[in-house]
Design an enzyme around this catalytic site. Structure first.
Site, PDB file in Angstrom:
ATOM      1  N   THR A 169       2.290 -71.324  95.740  1.00  0.00           N
ATOM      2  CA  THR A 169       3.566 -71.158  95.023  1.00  0.00           C
ATOM      3  C   THR A 169       3.494 -69.993  94.039  1.00  0.00           C
ATOM      4  O   THR A 169       4.428 -69.206  93.936  1.00  0.00           O
ATOM      5  CB  THR A 169       3.924 -72.454  94.267  1.00  0.00           C
ATOM      6  OG1 THR A 169       2.795 -72.872  93.512  1.00  0.00           O
ATOM      7  CG2 THR A 169       4.294 -73.551  95.221  1.00  0.00           C
ATOM      8  N   THR A 170       2.362 -69.876  93.343  1.00  0.00           N
ATOM      9  CA  THR A 170       2.207 -68.775  92.380  1.00  0.00           C
ATOM     10  C   THR A 170       2.228 -67.448  93.123  1.00  0.00           C
ATOM     11  O   THR A 170       2.913 -66.497  92.718  1.00  0.00           O
ATOM     12  CB  THR A 170       0.883 -68.931  91.596  1.00  0.00           C
ATOM     13  OG1 THR A 170       0.854 -70.239  91.035  1.00  0.00           O
ATOM     14  CG2 THR A 170       0.779 -67.906  90.491  1.00  0.00           C
TER      15      THR A 170
ATOM     16  N   ASP B 161      -1.974 -80.411  96.630  1.00  0.00           N
ATOM     17  CA  ASP B 161      -2.143 -79.071  97.209  1.00  0.00           C
ATOM     18  C   ASP B 161      -3.123 -79.116  98.379  1.00  0.00           C
ATOM     19  O   ASP B 161      -2.891 -78.523  99.432  1.00  0.00           O
ATOM     20  CB  ASP B 161      -2.661 -78.077  96.148  1.00  0.00           C
ATOM     21  CG  ASP B 161      -1.541 -77.620  95.215  1.00  0.00           C
ATOM     22  OD1 ASP B 161      -0.406 -78.089  95.397  1.00  0.00           O
ATOM     23  OD2 ASP B 161      -1.796 -76.800  94.315  1.00  0.00           O
TER      24      ASP B 161
END
Length: 544
Positions: free
Chosen positions: A101-102, A391
């Site tokens: 996501t980052t 994750d």
């Protein structure tokens, strides 16, 4: 008369209500690009194994400490409309893959930053968008080319450990990765993994090492009656979606009682109905009952007498997981319950975890739903452990489904940038510049990894480019501070993480670039300043 008509013609024509702010052309573009850049810069420092954490405090004073990109963006109170669009990128990445996501948001921010330089050179936004689209399409082809086919257990472990590195649970990443791989392989059906079938139950106390995998389901409830057994071996489990209570009449009814004995009969009849329900359950051979609705005090008493362990008000999602784990069917009417509907488990036991009773349904034969009990010393630590496990589940599932991996440590981005520069030379016109800008933007990932690790980002990038003349899997080992082969170092990521991140970052950047007019209503109309009102679109800096 003429004078009046002249006066009428001179009146201003108001199309939009007062208080509406409007930004047109370059102003709108600059403002949106600035919002994207600020958002990218905000979460850049969390990228990679040496990334830092953010502490987010909401209006109620609740604290979240994390370096998980999507969690940070969800918790931040973002008001700028363009920034909100980038938050959507992170959410999509989370839903599709569960990791990266980052990367996706940092990449989108950098694409916007590079686009700003092209806009200053008077290149039309549509041309930049078309160039970005071509580059993103070519990037997918390059990723297909550099992806490696693998889905053996060792690879899955490395993928899970890579996803957890840099999270708060890093010191326990090996045992946690082993739990995750076991859990995902257990619930896999026909090469597909439904992540909903892996339940994560978190309890503070102990350390991350104490986390465990239960071949079954943990229910955060306790027995309904103290007279019930605490442990049942060779459990035969009834799953009920109906209350074990006397049924109320469907319509309003009035019962006239003229004699006390009639009242007695009435009570006895109710008792008989409850007895009958319990008898039906016990006759099927069930010795454990999970009920989605309520259980009457009287029913509790009779079930306890029969030595049945019962739990009430179990969540619907937990009932579905119990069905998957034990092989039982959820029944909506007690009368329809038959021995074939019962699920099986090696044992059902009530245990005290962190001062609270929990029901473990364990040792199921071939459970297609399992539970990971996440532990950590405090509430914030255990929440971060849970995010790390989520994750890891996402990336392991992606590799099992796609059977494709790429090297980590910035290796795919450097390779993409290198090949996109070669591709740019084959494209004529100004789009070539946009494709080159896309290639430059991709290098923000290895650059950021180096910066966060305290390395010189320019030196690192130069070394990486040189190494990629020889091999496509060379990446940054941020612990050693040098360029190494990522496959040998065991730093690998799912192909899907990179594919989705590049795709969604490019699409979000394209969409934001094509906006040349922002019309913002006054905040009152948007519901007390919650909307995308002028505050969120201030001239100097996007409010976030």
């Amino acid at each position: 008369m003429v004078g009046e008509r002249g006066a009428q013609l001179q009146q201003p024509v108001l199309i939009l209500p007062e208080d509406t702010r409007r930004y047109i052309g370059r102003d709108a573009q600059r403002m949106n690009i600035l919002a994207g850049k600020v958002l990218g810069e905000t979460i850049r420092t969390t990228l990679g194994p040496k990334g830092m954490d953010k502490m987010l405090v909401d209006s109620l004073g609740d604290i979240v400490v994390t370096n998980d990109g999507v969690t940070i963006l969800k918790e931040m109170d973002i008001e700028h409309p363009a920034a909100k669009m980038l938050v959507e990128v992170a959410k999509t990445q989370e839903d599709e893959v569960g990791d990266g996501t980052t990367t996706a948001v940092v990449l989108a921010g950098e694409l916007l930053k590079k686009a700003e330089d092209l806009l200053d050179m008077d290149i039309h936004p549509t041309i930049i968008s078309m160039g970005y689209r071509k580059a993103a399409k070519k990037a997918q082809e390059i990723l297909d080319d550099i992806a490696i086919t693998a889905d053996d257990e060792e690879t899955l472990l490395k993928v899970a450990m890579t996803a957890m590195t840099g999270k708060g649970s890093e010191k326990a990443r090996k045992p946690l990765a082993e739990l995750v791989v076991k859990a995902v392989k257990q619930v896999e059906e026909n090469g597909e993994v439904d992540k909903d079938h892996i339940k994560i139950e978190k309890k503070e106390g102990g350390s991350a090492d104490d986390s465990e995998l239960v071949q079954g389901v943990i229910i955060d409830k306790e027995r309904v009656h103290p007279g019930m057994p605490k442990e049942v071996k060779n459990a035969k489990i009834a799953l009920l979606n109906c209350p074990l209570e006397v049924k109320e009449t469907e319509v309003d009814a009035e019962i006239r009682i003229t004699d006390p004995s009639q009242m007695q009969k009435f009570v006895e009849q109710e008792e008989e109905m409850i007895k009958e329900m319990v008898k039906t359950i016990v006759d099927t051979g069930a010795n454990v009952v999970f009920c989605q609705k309520g259980i009457d005090d009287l029913a509790q008493h009779y079930l306890a007498k029969e030595g049945v362990l019962a739990v009430r008000r179990v969540k619907k999602s937990d009932m579905e997981k119990l069905s998957k784990a034990t092989g039982g069917s959820i029944v909506t009417n007690v009368k329809d319950l038959s021995p074939d509907d019962l699920g099986e488990a090696g044992r059902v036991i009530e245990k005290k975890v962190a001062g609270e009773e929990m029901i473990y349904v364990e040792d199921c034969k071939e459970p297609k739903a399992v539970t990971i009990l996440a532990r950590g010393s405090t509430e914030h630590v255990v929440s971060e452990v849970e995010r790390a496990i989520e994750d890891a589940i996402g990336v392991v599932s992606a590799v099992i489904e796609d059977k494709k991996i790429v090297a980590g440590g910035g290796a795919p981005e450097v390779e993409l940038a290198k090949r996109l520069r070669d591709y740019a030379e084959t494209v004529s016109g100004r789009e070539q510049l946009a494709i080159q800008a896309f290639a430059d933007a991709l290098e923000i990932i290895p650059k950021t990894l180096a910066e966060n690790a305290g390395m010189d980002s320019i030196d690192a990038l130069v070394d990486l480019r040189t190494a990629h003349e020889e091999s496509t899997t060379m990446g940054l080992d941020v612990f050693e501070g040098k360029v190494v082969d990522m496959l040998e170092a065991g730093v690998i990521e799912p192909y899907r993480v990179k594919k989705q991140a590049v795709q969604s970052a490019a699409e979000a950047a394209e969409m934001i670039l094509r906006i040349d007019d922002v019309i913002a209503a006054s905040p009152e109309e948007e519901g007390e300043g919650e909307g995308e009102g002028p505050e969120g679109m201030g001239g100097e800096m996007p409010s976030m």
